[in-house]
Write an enzyme that holds these catalytic residues in place. Structure first.
Site, PDB file in Angstrom:
ATOM      1  N   ALA A   1     -10.751 -13.319   9.181  1.00 22.62           N
ATOM      2  CA  ALA A   1     -10.045 -12.237   8.488  1.00 22.62           C
ATOM      3  C   ALA A   1      -9.453 -12.866   7.230  1.00 22.62           C
ATOM      4  O   ALA A   1      -9.604 -14.080   7.025  1.00 22.62           O
ATOM      5  CB  ALA A   1      -8.966 -11.650   9.383  1.00 22.62           C
ATOM      6  N   VAL A   2      -8.729 -12.099   6.436  1.00 23.52           N
ATOM      7  CA  VAL A   2      -8.407 -12.586   5.095  1.00 23.52           C
ATOM      8  C   VAL A   2      -7.639 -13.920   5.102  1.00 23.52           C
ATOM      9  O   VAL A   2      -7.943 -14.821   4.305  1.00 23.52           O
ATOM     10  CB  VAL A   2      -7.710 -11.489   4.261  1.00 23.52           C
ATOM     11  CG1 VAL A   2      -6.360 -11.138   4.847  1.00 23.52           C
ATOM     12  CG2 VAL A   2      -7.589 -11.891   2.825  1.00 23.52           C
ATOM     13  N   MET A   3      -6.683 -14.107   6.027  1.00 20.42           N
ATOM     14  CA  MET A   3      -5.924 -15.370   6.038  1.00 20.42           C
ATOM     15  C   MET A   3      -6.827 -16.546   6.395  1.00 20.42           C
ATOM     16  O   MET A   3      -6.777 -17.598   5.759  1.00 20.42           O
ATOM     17  CB  MET A   3      -4.751 -15.282   7.032  1.00 20.42           C
ATOM     18  CG  MET A   3      -3.587 -14.433   6.586  1.00 20.42           C
ATOM     19  SD  MET A   3      -2.751 -15.072   5.116  1.00 20.42           S
ATOM     20  CE  MET A   3      -1.853 -16.464   5.797  1.00 20.42           C
ATOM     21  N   GLY A   4      -7.671 -16.362   7.432  1.00 22.51           N
ATOM     22  CA  GLY A   4      -8.568 -17.433   7.864  1.00 22.51           C
ATOM     23  C   GLY A   4      -9.589 -17.763   6.782  1.00 22.51           C
ATOM     24  O   GLY A   4      -9.863 -18.937   6.492  1.00 22.51           O
TER      25      GLY A   4
ATOM     26  N   ALA B   1      -2.007 -13.036  16.767  1.00 21.06           N
ATOM     27  CA  ALA B   1      -1.121 -13.655  17.765  1.00 21.06           C
ATOM     28  C   ALA B   1      -1.143 -12.852  19.063  1.00 21.06           C
ATOM     29  O   ALA B   1      -1.501 -11.675  19.070  1.00 21.06           O
ATOM     30  CB  ALA B   1       0.293 -13.712  17.206  1.00 21.06           C
TER      31      ALA B   1
ATOM     32  N   ASN C   1       0.964 -16.183  13.490  1.00 16.45           N
ATOM     33  CA  ASN C   1       2.400 -15.979  13.723  1.00 16.45           C
ATOM     34  C   ASN C   1       2.650 -15.858  15.225  1.00 16.45           C
ATOM     35  O   ASN C   1       3.079 -14.816  15.712  1.00 16.45           O
ATOM     36  CB  ASN C   1       2.871 -14.698  13.030  1.00 16.45           C
ATOM     37  CG  ASN C   1       3.368 -14.964  11.628  1.00 16.45           C
ATOM     38  OD1 ASN C   1       3.801 -16.069  11.304  1.00 16.45           O
ATOM     39  ND2 ASN C   1       3.314 -13.945  10.786  1.00 16.45           N
TER      40      ASN C   1
ATOM     41  N   SER D   1       2.973 -19.772   5.837  1.00 14.51           N
ATOM     42  CA  SER D   1       3.543 -18.673   5.066  1.00 14.51           C
ATOM     43  C   SER D   1       2.990 -18.668   3.654  1.00 14.51           C
ATOM     44  O   SER D   1       2.647 -19.705   3.111  1.00 14.51           O
ATOM     45  CB  SER D   1       5.062 -18.784   5.008  1.00 14.51           C
ATOM     46  OG  SER D   1       5.567 -17.743   4.199  1.00 14.51           O
TER      47      SER D   1
ATOM     48  N   LYS E   1       8.852 -21.041  11.658  1.00  9.18           N
ATOM     49  CA  LYS E   1       8.191 -19.917  10.959  1.00  9.18           C
ATOM     50  C   LYS E   1       8.862 -18.596  11.350  1.00  9.18           C
ATOM     51  O   LYS E   1       9.040 -17.699  10.522  1.00  9.18           O
ATOM     52  CB  LYS E   1       6.686 -19.887  11.279  1.00  9.18           C
ATOM     53  CG  LYS E   1       5.960 -18.680  10.681  1.00  9.18           C
ATOM     54  CD  LYS E   1       5.969 -18.722   9.167  1.00  9.18           C
ATOM     55  CE  LYS E   1       5.552 -17.528   8.378  1.00  9.18           C
ATOM     56  NZ  LYS E   1       4.951 -16.363   8.830  1.00  9.18           N
TER      57      LYS E   1
ATOM     58  N   HIS F   1      11.971 -18.323   9.429  1.00 11.36           N
ATOM     59  CA  HIS F   1      11.569 -17.964   8.059  1.00 11.36           C
ATOM     60  C   HIS F   1      11.396 -16.447   7.949  1.00 11.36           C
ATOM     61  O   HIS F   1      11.871 -15.809   7.015  1.00 11.36           O
ATOM     62  CB  HIS F   1      10.264 -18.691   7.696  1.00 11.36           C
ATOM     63  CG  HIS F   1       9.585 -18.153   6.468  1.00 11.36           C
ATOM     64  ND1 HIS F   1       8.842 -16.983   6.478  1.00 11.36           N
ATOM     65  CD2 HIS F   1       9.543 -18.593   5.184  1.00 11.36           C
ATOM     66  CE1 HIS F   1       8.385 -16.741   5.258  1.00 11.36           C
ATOM     67  NE2 HIS F   1       8.793 -17.706   4.453  1.00 11.36           N
ATOM     68  N   ASN F   2      10.705 -15.878   8.922  1.00 11.96           N
ATOM     69  CA  ASN F   2      10.454 -14.443   8.849  1.00 11.96           C
ATOM     70  C   ASN F   2      11.727 -13.620   9.056  1.00 11.96           C
ATOM     71  O   ASN F   2      11.892 -12.567   8.440  1.00 11.96           O
ATOM     72  CB  ASN F   2       9.378 -14.041   9.860  1.00 11.96           C
ATOM     73  CG  ASN F   2       7.984 -14.318   9.321  1.00 11.96           C
ATOM     74  OD1 ASN F   2       7.794 -15.291   8.599  1.00 11.96           O
ATOM     75  ND2 ASN F   2       7.022 -13.486   9.656  1.00 11.96           N
TER      76      ASN F   2
ATOM     77  N   GLU G   1      13.224 -13.680   5.831  1.00 11.61           N
ATOM     78  CA  GLU G   1      12.396 -12.823   4.957  1.00 11.61           C
ATOM     79  C   GLU G   1      12.797 -11.345   5.125  1.00 11.61           C
ATOM     80  O   GLU G   1      12.956 -10.615   4.144  1.00 11.61           O
ATOM     81  CB  GLU G   1      10.927 -13.036   5.326  1.00 11.61           C
ATOM     82  CG  GLU G   1       9.929 -12.141   4.643  1.00 11.61           C
ATOM     83  CD  GLU G   1       8.502 -12.327   5.219  1.00 11.61           C
ATOM     84  OE1 GLU G   1       7.984 -13.445   5.174  1.00 11.61           O
ATOM     85  OE2 GLU G   1       7.927 -11.338   5.723  1.00 11.61           O
ATOM     86  N   TYR G   2      12.981 -10.926   6.360  1.00 14.94           N
ATOM     87  CA  TYR G   2      13.400  -9.541   6.615  1.00 14.94           C
ATOM     88  C   TYR G   2      14.734  -9.257   5.916  1.00 14.94           C
ATOM     89  O   TYR G   2      14.919  -8.205   5.306  1.00 14.94           O
ATOM     90  CB  TYR G   2      13.570  -9.299   8.120  1.00 14.94           C
ATOM     91  CG  TYR G   2      12.338  -8.846   8.873  1.00 14.94           C
ATOM     92  CD1 TYR G   2      11.138  -9.538   8.776  1.00 14.94           C
ATOM     93  CD2 TYR G   2      12.388  -7.741   9.718  1.00 14.94           C
ATOM     94  CE1 TYR G   2      10.024  -9.138   9.497  1.00 14.94           C
ATOM     95  CE2 TYR G   2      11.276  -7.329  10.444  1.00 14.94           C
ATOM     96  CZ  TYR G   2      10.094  -8.035  10.330  1.00 14.94           C
ATOM     97  OH  TYR G   2       8.995  -7.637  11.048  1.00 14.94           O
TER      98      TYR G   2
ATOM     99  N   ARG H   1      14.979  -1.488   9.672  1.00 16.59           N
ATOM    100  CA  ARG H   1      13.551  -1.104   9.645  1.00 16.59           C
ATOM    101  C   ARG H   1      13.286  -0.061  10.737  1.00 16.59           C
ATOM    102  O   ARG H   1      12.552   0.896  10.520  1.00 16.59           O
ATOM    103  CB  ARG H   1      12.642  -2.317   9.862  1.00 16.59           C
ATOM    104  CG  ARG H   1      12.502  -3.158   8.632  1.00 16.59           C
ATOM    105  CD  ARG H   1      11.177  -3.896   8.592  1.00 16.59           C
ATOM    106  NE  ARG H   1      11.244  -4.964   7.617  1.00 16.59           N
ATOM    107  CZ  ARG H   1      10.259  -5.809   7.359  1.00 16.59           C
ATOM    108  NH1 ARG H   1       9.109  -5.714   8.005  1.00 16.59           N
ATOM    109  NH2 ARG H   1      10.397  -6.754   6.460  1.00 16.59           N
TER     110      ARG H   1
HETATM  111  C1  6PG Z   1       4.473 -14.959   5.477  1.00 15.43           C
HETATM  112  C2  6PG Z   1       4.743 -13.585   6.027  1.00 15.43           C
HETATM  113  C3  6PG Z   1       3.615 -13.168   6.906  1.00 15.43           C
HETATM  114  C4  6PG Z   1       3.531 -11.678   7.127  1.00 15.43           C
HETATM  115  C5  6PG Z   1       4.591 -11.154   8.029  1.00 15.43           C
HETATM  116  C6  6PG Z   1       4.946  -9.730   7.728  1.00 15.43           C
HETATM  117  O1  6PG Z   1       5.326 -15.802   5.673  1.00 15.43           O
HETATM  118  O2  6PG Z   1       3.418 -15.154   4.876  1.00 15.43           O
HETATM  119  O3  6PG Z   1       5.926 -13.582   6.751  1.00 15.43           O
HETATM  120  O4  6PG Z   1       3.690 -13.930   8.060  1.00 15.43           O
HETATM  121  O5  6PG Z   1       3.521 -11.020   5.925  1.00 15.43           O
HETATM  122  O6  6PG Z   1       4.065 -11.213   9.314  1.00 15.43           O
HETATM  123  O7  6PG Z   1       5.692  -9.311   8.765  1.00 15.43           O
HETATM  124  P1  6PG Z   1       6.008  -7.800   9.066  1.00 15.43           P
HETATM  125  O8  6PG Z   1       4.696  -7.074   9.160  1.00 15.43           O
HETATM  126  O9  6PG Z   1       6.712  -7.866  10.375  1.00 15.43           O
HETATM  127  O10 6PG Z   1       6.843  -7.324   7.937  1.00 15.43           O
END
Ligand code: 6PG
Length: 475
Positions: A13-16, A78, A104, A130, A184, A187-188, A191-192, A289
């Site tokens: 998929a795109v990340m891989g 995941a 993740n 990330s 990680k 980190h997320n 990020e939120y 959210r």
């Molecule tokens: C990153 C992002 C990535 C992804 C999140 C989005 O570090 O590259 O965090 O892992 O965009 O999973 O998470 P949500 O769909 O929960 O907003």
């Protein structure tokens, strides 16, 4: 097999796919496998000329194409898919082979899988990645953790493809077991909070200050050159410039205000509760959210629930000051959110015995990842000054910043409350700050209540800690 591959990627998929291209562009022979062979074919047709790829149609062919010890990166969804993939892959491997999970994954799953694979003399790493699609292709931030015997073997591969900040790779060994995925996850969580705080600033500029999208975009762009400089603010400024091709309106205005989430922010909050680490701002971002996702419920409530009667309008000549105050609120709230996230990193030592190096983690996050920002350089310096720093807010740089910004912060949050403009994460950050710095909390009353209705006992301020008292309250 001649010229066996240096690294194998499962999942295109795109990340891989982008990670595979990144490895190949750094000169690594890269084996690729996808459960649906058509995807492997399409990948090779599109990118095959970019580097040395070896595509396989079966897992055993894929495994056979790798140099020993095999180094395999799973880039799949995941959860159950990872266990299913390991179920097929592990019987094909030999002792000493290394499996990395770049998804993740929840850190507890990684911890479990690490033990399961160790029993088979395989090395398992959970690698937090990330940076989204672009990061995967051009340099992500990488957070590898797990079986440390494997680290020297994969280090040259991972550091080569990672982003760089201040000349250093945004990739470093995090710690044993699930430590990489734990970091990680945090980190997320941050990020939120970062995203929620920026969204609140947007809401305030739109609903309270009365700015249009173009002007709001300019504010974000201006801020992205100051203390708040970073990727999320950068893209935010850009987002306001994009117009809908059909209507010509700013596209952001046409997007349904019902946010999605995949669960990593929730894991952060659940873990914080489990570990007794107060992370109110991170958690508020998750709760918000959930609340916002219920658009229909909000529409009903909007008809039923009253706001304040009279709202003092903001005068246009004050706009500059108001926007400056909002920038202070955003910056100070952000400091609190990161302080909470870093406390959660420190808690991992207590809970799991993982000594996470907060300064190095700040450096890993300085580039490549979604929360990358200039500010992370300041965090790094804070932990260099004091690796044992109890809370980020206690560092002189951040303590002074909070002191400096607090007037604007308080003004914004107070105005939000008086005008009925919701600023949940900013308000929660301010309450966190005020309650953290309060020497005398009101929870003596909670202890009295608990003792009154349930004989739960209490300690006294005029007696040594640990001495327990009970009162017959006799009301
Ligand atoms: C990153 C992002 C990535 C992804 C999140 C989005 O570090 O590259 O965090 O892992 O965009 O999973 O998470 P949500 O769909 O929960 O907003």
């Amino acid at each position: 097999m001649e010229n066996p591959a240096d690294i194998g990627i499962i999942g295109l998929a795109v990340m891989g796919a982008n990670l595979a291209r990144n490895f190949a562009s750094h000169g690594f022979r890269t084996a690729v496998y996808n459960r649906t062979p058509a995807r492997t074919d399409a990948f090779l047709a599109q990118y095959g000329s970019e580097g040395t790829f070896r595509g396989s149609r079966t897992l055993s062919e894929f495994v056979a194409s790798l140099a020993r010890p095999r180094k395999i990166m799973l880039m799949i969804q995941a959860g159950a898919p990872v266990d299913a993939c390991l179920g097929e892959l592990v019987p094909l491997l030999e002792p000493g082979d290394i499996v990395m999970d770049g998804g993740n994954s929840f850190y507890k799953d990684t911890l479990r899988r690490g033990h399961e694979l160790a029993a088979k003399r395989l090395h398992y790493l959970g690698v937090g990645i990330s940076g989204g699609e672009e990061g995967a292709l051009h340099g992500p931030s990488l957070m590898p953790g797990g079986d440390d015997a494997a680290w020297p073997v994969v280090k040259p591969l991972l550091t080569a493809i990672a982003a760089r900040a201040d000349g250093e790779p945004c990739c470093g060994w995090i710690g044993p077991e699930g430590a990489g995925h734990y970091v990680k996850m945090v980190h997320n969580g941050i990020e939120y909070a970062d995203m929620q705080l920026i969204a609140e600033a947007y809401g305030y500029l739109r609903d309270r200050v009365g700015l249009g999208s173009a002007a709001i975009g300019e504010v974000f762009t201006k801020w992205s050159h100051g203390v708040l400089a970073g990727y999320l603010l950068d893209i935010t400024g850009g987002i306001f410039k994009v117009r809908d091709s059909e209507t010509g309106a700013p596209l952001v205005e046409l997007i349904l205000d019902a946010p999605g989430q995949k669960g990593t922010g929730r894991w952060t909050s659940e873990t914080a509760l489990e570990l007794n680490v107060p992370t109110p701002t991170l958690t508020t971002a998750v709760l918000q959210r959930n609340l916002d996702a219920d658009k229909a419920g909000r529409l009903r409530a909007a008809q039923l629930l009253a706001g304040p009667d009279e709202i003092d309008p903001l005068s246009p000549e004050d706009t500059g000051d108001i926007v400056d105050a909002l920038e202070s609120a955003l910056y100070a709230s952000k400091i609190c959110a990161y302080a909470q996230g870093f406390e959660l990193l420190k808690a991992a030592e207590r809970q799991f015995g993982w000594r996470l190096d907060c300064g190095s983690i700040a450096l890993l996050w300085r580039g490549g990842c979604i929360i990358r920002a200039r500010f992370l350089g300041d965090i790094r310096k804070a932990y260099e000054r004091n690796p044992q720093l109890e809370n980020l807010m206690f560092d002189d740089f951040f303590r002074n910043a909070l002191e400096l910004e607090q007037d604007g912060w308080r003004l914004t949050v107070a105005d939000g409350a008086l005008s009925g403009t919701a600023l949940p994460a900013m308000a929660s950050a301010l309450s966190y700050y005020d309650s953290r710095r309060r020497a005398a909390a009101p929870s003596n009353l909670i202890q009295a209540q608990r003792d009154c209705f349930g004989a739960h006992t209490f300690e006294r301020i005029d007696r040594p800690r640990g001495q327990i008292f009970h009162q017959n309250w006799n009301l």
